[in-house]
Design a protein around this motif. Structure first.
Motif, mmCIF file in Angstrom:
data_model
loop_
_atom_site.group_PDB
_atom_site.id
_atom_site.type_symbol
_atom_site.label_atom_id
_atom_site.label_comp_id
_atom_site.label_asym_id
_atom_site.label_seq_id
_atom_site.Cartn_x
_atom_site.Cartn_y
_atom_site.Cartn_z
ATOM 1 N N PRO A 77 0.846 -1.052 0.048
ATOM 2 C CA PRO A 77 -0.025 -0.115 0.045
ATOM 3 C C PRO A 77 0.918 1.293 0.038
ATOM 4 C CG PRO A 77 -0.546 -1.572 1.765
ATOM 5 C CD PRO A 77 0.659 -2.054 1.230
ATOM 6 N N SER A 78 0.331 2.348 -0.415
ATOM 7 C CA SER A 78 0.988 3.736 -0.657
ATOM 8 C C SER A 78 0.957 4.351 0.764
ATOM 9 C CB SER A 78 0.532 4.625 -1.477
ATOM 10 O OG SER A 78 -0.610 5.093 -1.205
ATOM 11 N N TRP A 79 1.820 5.184 1.048
ATOM 12 C CA TRP A 79 1.422 5.984 2.310
ATOM 13 C C TRP A 79 0.269 6.730 2.274
ATOM 14 C CZ3 TRP A 79 5.960 8.919 5.157
ATOM 15 C CH2 TRP A 79 6.986 8.147 5.448
ATOM 16 N N THR A 80 -0.178 7.243 3.310
ATOM 17 C CA THR A 80 -1.308 8.213 3.276
ATOM 18 C C THR A 80 -1.022 9.371 2.636
ATOM 19 O OG1 THR A 80 -1.895 7.483 5.540
ATOM 20 C CG2 THR A 80 -2.835 9.535 4.848
ATOM 21 N N ASN A 81 -1.955 9.725 1.526
ATOM 22 C CA ASN A 81 -1.673 10.955 0.739
ATOM 23 C C ASN A 81 -0.393 10.792 -0.070
ATOM 24 O OD1 ASN A 81 -3.883 12.394 1.815
ATOM 25 N ND2 ASN A 81 -2.455 12.686 3.640
ATOM 26 N N LYS A 82 -0.209 9.610 -0.508
ATOM 27 C CA LYS A 82 1.037 9.417 -1.588
ATOM 28 C C LYS A 82 0.629 8.546 -2.712
ATOM 29 C CE LYS A 82 5.512 9.974 1.037
ATOM 30 N NZ LYS A 82 6.272 9.340 1.419
ATOM 31 N N GLU A 83 -0.635 8.476 -2.726
ATOM 32 C CA GLU A 83 -1.276 7.715 -3.941
ATOM 33 C C GLU A 83 -0.898 8.168 -5.268
ATOM 34 O OE1 GLU A 83 -2.918 9.077 -1.836
ATOM 35 O OE2 GLU A 83 -3.891 7.445 -0.438
ATOM 36 N N GLY A 84 -0.631 7.235 -6.297
ATOM 37 C CA GLY A 84 -0.129 7.455 -7.735
ATOM 38 C C GLY A 84 1.142 7.180 -7.837
#
Length: 261
Positions: free
Chosen positions: A39-46
């Motif tokens: 999973p990506s970190w919080t607020n690092k999607e993309g």
């Protein structure tokens, strides 16, 4: 009977880089029969480029704290049908230790891990490579983007210039200074005496930002004699261990270690 029955792996990403760097590792462990997540970190999607394009005014990322990221991983793990093996790199290694301390991992592997509170990283190369990310005397509402020159020193020392450029473009993303400072806060506190699931430390002799000496001190702090705590150091590995030409050697050692638990 093996102590570790889980066939699920959760990869925990470190600071400054995209979670997509785990893709070759996911493919490797999935070929061995595991179900994997990164999973990506919080607020690092993309993608790395998509996250970079939001700098420096990405207020949501800038205001993300380390505890937010840890809790997001914990929530994800708790949603899974079984307790996973957790593998984390760098600041992701610290978060992996926190998740292990919470009892959320069937086993844990920390790769070139940032140390928990109480393990003092006094090495000069650590301070040189990492102090800028704390954002001293700068706005905490602006994200930090590692420069190419710092990337060369902190992650990819010893690699060719083209390899350094390509890896920088493929991986680097802005970082929350608040999250970086979280490694110095009570969020990073763990109980070294608490019994825990099997834990492996992986270190690299050529790592500048997290020298192997820090990993060894971290390893030595674990006190429970009835818990498995192991240490392995690779002489050729720098901090870009996940993407080095010999990454399968490192992944293979981890796979073999898991099978023995």
């Amino acid at each position: 009977m093996k102590a570790v029955q889980s066939k699920t792996i959760v990869f925990v990403t470190g600071a400054f880089v995209t979670h997509l760097g785990w893709k070759p590792w996911q493919d490797y462990f999935e070929s061995k029969g595991y179900t994997t997540y990164a999973p990506s970190w919080t607020n690092k999607e993309g993608t790395a480029k998509e996250v970079r394009d939001r700098k420096p005014n990405d207020l949501a990322l800038a205001r993300t704290h380390l505890i937010d990221v840890v809790n997001n991983y914990a929530k994800f793990i708790e949603s899974l049908p079984e307790k996973p093996i957790v593998i984390g790199h760098s600041l992701g290694g610290l978060m992996t230790q926190i998740l292990l301390n919470r009892g959320l991992a069937a086993a844990a592997v920390v790769v070139h891990s940032v140390p928990p509170l109480g393990v003092i990283p006094y090495e000069f190369s650590f301070l040189k490579a990492g102090w800028r990310s704390l954002g001293l005397f700068t706005s905490l509402d602006k994200t930090y983007m590692m420069s190419f020159e710092t990337w060369q020193y902190a992650f990819t020392n010893g690699m060719s210039l083209q390899e350094q450029k390509d890896s920088y473009e493929a991986n680097t993303i802005p970082e929350s200074k608040r999250a970086a400072r979280g490694g110095l806060s009570l969020t990073a506190k763990i109980d070294f005496a608490k019994p825990h699931a099997p834990l492996l430390f992986v270190a690299g002799t050529k790592d500048n930002i997290i020298p192997s000496t820090i990993n060894k001190r971290n390893f030595n702090r674990y006190k429970d004699k009835n818990s498995v705590t192991d240490y392995k150091e690779f002489a050729e590995n720098n901090h870009y261990v996940l993407g080095l030409h010999n990454w399968q050697q490192t992944a293979g050692y981890i796979f073999d270690w898991i099978q023995k638990q």
